[in-house]
Design a protein around this motif. Structure first.
Motif, mmCIF file in Angstrom:
data_model
loop_
_atom_site.group_PDB
_atom_site.id
_atom_site.type_symbol
_atom_site.label_atom_id
_atom_site.label_comp_id
_atom_site.label_asym_id
_atom_site.label_seq_id
_atom_site.Cartn_x
_atom_site.Cartn_y
_atom_site.Cartn_z
ATOM 1 N N LEU A 169 30.916 -13.791 5.666
ATOM 2 C CA LEU A 169 30.985 -15.236 5.463
ATOM 3 C C LEU A 169 31.962 -15.659 4.376
ATOM 4 N N PHE A 170 32.069 -14.892 3.304
ATOM 5 C CA PHE A 170 32.863 -15.315 2.159
ATOM 6 C C PHE A 170 34.254 -14.693 2.088
ATOM 7 N N GLU A 171 34.620 -13.835 3.064
ATOM 8 C CA GLU A 171 35.957 -13.241 3.013
ATOM 9 C C GLU A 171 37.006 -14.305 3.313
ATOM 10 N N ASP A 172 38.203 -14.076 2.826
ATOM 11 C CA ASP A 172 39.336 -14.979 3.038
ATOM 12 C C ASP A 172 38.981 -16.402 2.598
ATOM 13 N N ARG A 173 38.471 -16.524 1.373
ATOM 14 C CA ARG A 173 38.082 -17.804 0.761
ATOM 15 C C ARG A 173 37.124 -18.589 1.660
ATOM 16 N N ALA A 174 36.131 -17.895 2.219
ATOM 17 C CA ALA A 174 35.070 -18.484 3.047
ATOM 18 C C ALA A 174 35.633 -19.191 4.278
ATOM 19 N N ARG A 175 36.612 -18.573 4.893
ATOM 20 C CA ARG A 175 37.260 -19.138 6.085
ATOM 21 C C ARG A 175 36.255 -19.479 7.181
ATOM 22 N N ARG A 176 35.306 -18.584 7.434
ATOM 23 C CA ARG A 176 34.331 -18.825 8.503
ATOM 24 C C ARG A 176 33.411 -20.008 8.176
ATOM 25 N N ASP A 224 0.809 -1.215 0.000
ATOM 26 C CA ASP A 224 0.000 0.000 0.000
ATOM 27 C C ASP A 224 0.848 1.274 0.000
ATOM 28 N N ILE A 225 1.978 1.250 0.668
ATOM 29 C CA ILE A 225 2.855 2.420 0.761
ATOM 30 C C ILE A 225 3.708 2.491 -0.511
ATOM 31 N N PRO A 226 3.758 3.649 -1.171
ATOM 32 C CA PRO A 226 4.548 3.754 -2.404
ATOM 33 C C PRO A 226 6.027 3.414 -2.185
ATOM 34 N N TYR A 227 6.583 2.626 -3.069
ATOM 35 C CA TYR A 227 7.979 2.193 -3.070
ATOM 36 C C TYR A 227 8.382 1.386 -1.836
ATOM 37 N N ALA A 228 7.434 0.926 -1.061
ATOM 38 C CA ALA A 228 7.761 0.156 0.142
ATOM 39 C C ALA A 228 8.439 -1.163 -0.216
ATOM 40 N N GLU A 229 7.939 -1.834 -1.233
ATOM 41 C CA GLU A 229 8.533 -3.112 -1.615
ATOM 42 C C GLU A 229 9.966 -2.932 -2.104
ATOM 43 N N ALA A 230 10.209 -1.893 -2.881
ATOM 44 C CA ALA A 230 11.566 -1.636 -3.375
ATOM 45 C C ALA A 230 12.508 -1.320 -2.220
ATOM 46 N N LEU A 231 12.050 -0.561 -1.245
ATOM 47 C CA LEU A 231 12.896 -0.212 -0.095
ATOM 48 C C LEU A 231 13.181 -1.426 0.786
ATOM 49 N N VAL A 232 12.179 -2.272 0.992
ATOM 50 C CA VAL A 232 12.387 -3.476 1.798
ATOM 51 C C VAL A 232 13.333 -4.427 1.069
ATOM 52 N N THR A 233 13.150 -4.567 -0.233
ATOM 53 C CA THR A 233 14.042 -5.415 -1.019
ATOM 54 C C THR A 233 15.464 -4.872 -0.971
ATOM 55 N N GLY A 234 15.636 -3.560 -1.062
ATOM 56 C CA GLY A 234 16.956 -2.954 -0.961
ATOM 57 C C GLY A 234 17.593 -3.199 0.400
ATOM 58 N N LEU A 235 16.800 -3.098 1.455
ATOM 59 C CA LEU A 235 17.306 -3.350 2.805
ATOM 60 C C LEU A 235 17.773 -4.795 2.946
ATOM 61 N N ILE A 236 16.957 -5.738 2.501
ATOM 62 C CA ILE A 236 17.324 -7.157 2.594
ATOM 63 C C ILE A 236 18.579 -7.439 1.764
ATOM 64 N N SER A 237 18.664 -6.855 0.576
ATOM 65 C CA SER A 237 19.832 -7.062 -0.273
ATOM 66 C C SER A 237 21.095 -6.484 0.367
ATOM 67 N N GLY A 238 20.981 -5.318 0.983
ATOM 68 C CA GLY A 238 22.123 -4.742 1.695
ATOM 69 C C GLY A 238 22.570 -5.621 2.848
ATOM 70 N N LEU A 239 21.618 -6.192 3.564
ATOM 71 C CA LEU A 239 21.961 -7.101 4.663
ATOM 72 C C LEU A 239 22.607 -8.386 4.145
ATOM 73 N N LEU A 240 22.130 -8.891 2.999
ATOM 74 C CA LEU A 240 22.764 -10.064 2.385
ATOM 75 C C LEU A 240 24.199 -9.757 1.968
ATOM 76 N N ALA A 241 24.417 -8.562 1.431
ATOM 77 C CA ALA A 241 25.766 -8.157 1.040
ATOM 78 C C ALA A 241 26.679 -8.060 2.264
ATOM 79 N N LEU A 242 26.156 -7.520 3.348
ATOM 80 C CA LEU A 242 26.942 -7.405 4.570
ATOM 81 C C LEU A 242 27.254 -8.792 5.149
ATOM 82 N N ALA A 243 26.256 -9.664 5.189
ATOM 83 C CA ALA A 243 26.486 -11.027 5.678
ATOM 84 C C ALA A 243 27.474 -11.763 4.777
ATOM 85 N N GLY A 244 27.322 -11.596 3.475
ATOM 86 C CA GLY A 244 28.242 -12.239 2.543
ATOM 87 C C GLY A 244 29.666 -11.753 2.702
ATOM 88 N N SER A 245 29.836 -10.471 3.041
ATOM 89 C CA SER A 245 31.191 -9.952 3.217
ATOM 90 C C SER A 245 31.876 -10.602 4.417
#
Length: 134
Positions: free
Chosen positions: A116-123, A93-114
Motif C-alpha cells: 500500500l505505501f510503496e511508491d509514495r502510496a501510489r495505490r 491457554d497454549i504457551p506463547y500463543a498470543e505472542a505468535l498470533v501477534t507476530g503473525l498479524i504484525s507480519g501481515l501488516l508489514a506485508l500489506a503496508g509494503s
C-alpha cells in the motif's frame, strides 16, 4: 543527520506502529479495552521492544532481509513475537500463543503496508481518486 540514521529512524517508526497495532488487536478483550491505559501501555511496550530490536538488527548482515518485502514481513513477525513475549504474560491457554498470533498479524501488516505505501502510496492515492471521482 546522515542518510543511514534517517533510514534507521524510519525503520524504527515502521516497526513501532505495526506491532503496536497487532498487539492491540490480538490481546484478549482488545476491542472492549480500546481506551484502557494499561492495554495501550502493553501495546506500546511491545512496539518499542520490536522497534529497538529492528534497529539493532539493522547493524548486522541480516539487515538485507529488509530489502525484500517477504523477508521484511518474516523479520517483523519474528521480532514482534519476541517483543510481545517480553512485554507481557500470555493470556491464552497454549504457551506463547498470543505472542505468535501477534507476530503473525504484525507480519501481515508489514506485508500489506509494503504494497500500500510503496511508491509514495501510489495505490492508496489511486483508490482515493477513484472514490472521490477526481
Amino acid at each position: 543527520m546522515s542518510t543511514d540514521w534517517k533510514r534507521r529512524a524510519r525503520l524504527f517508526i515502521q516497526r513501532f506502529w505495526q506491532p503496536t497495532s497487532a498487539c492491540m488487536s490480538c490481546m484478549p478483550g482488545s476491542w472492549g479495552n480500546l481506551m484502557s491505559a494499561a492495554h495501550w501501555a502493553t501495546a506500546l511496550q511491545t512496539g518499542l521492544a520490536t522497534g529497538l530490536l529492528a534497529v539493532l538488527l539493522s547493524f548486522t548482515p541480516a539487515a538485507r532481509l529488509y530489502a525484500n518485502r517477504y523477508g521484511n514481513a518474516l523479520v517483523v513477525g519474528c521480532l514482534t513475537a519476541l517483543g510481545d513475549a517480553y512485554s507481557h504474560a500470555n493470556h491464552y491457554d497454549i504457551p506463547y500463543a498470543e505472542a505468535l498470533v501477534t507476530g503473525l498479524i504484525s507480519g501481515l501488516l508489514a506485508l500489506a503496508g509494503s504494497y500500500l505505501f510503496e511508491d509514495r502510496a501510489r495505490r492508496l492515492r489511486a483508490a482515493w481518486a477513484r472514490i472521490s471521482g477526481r
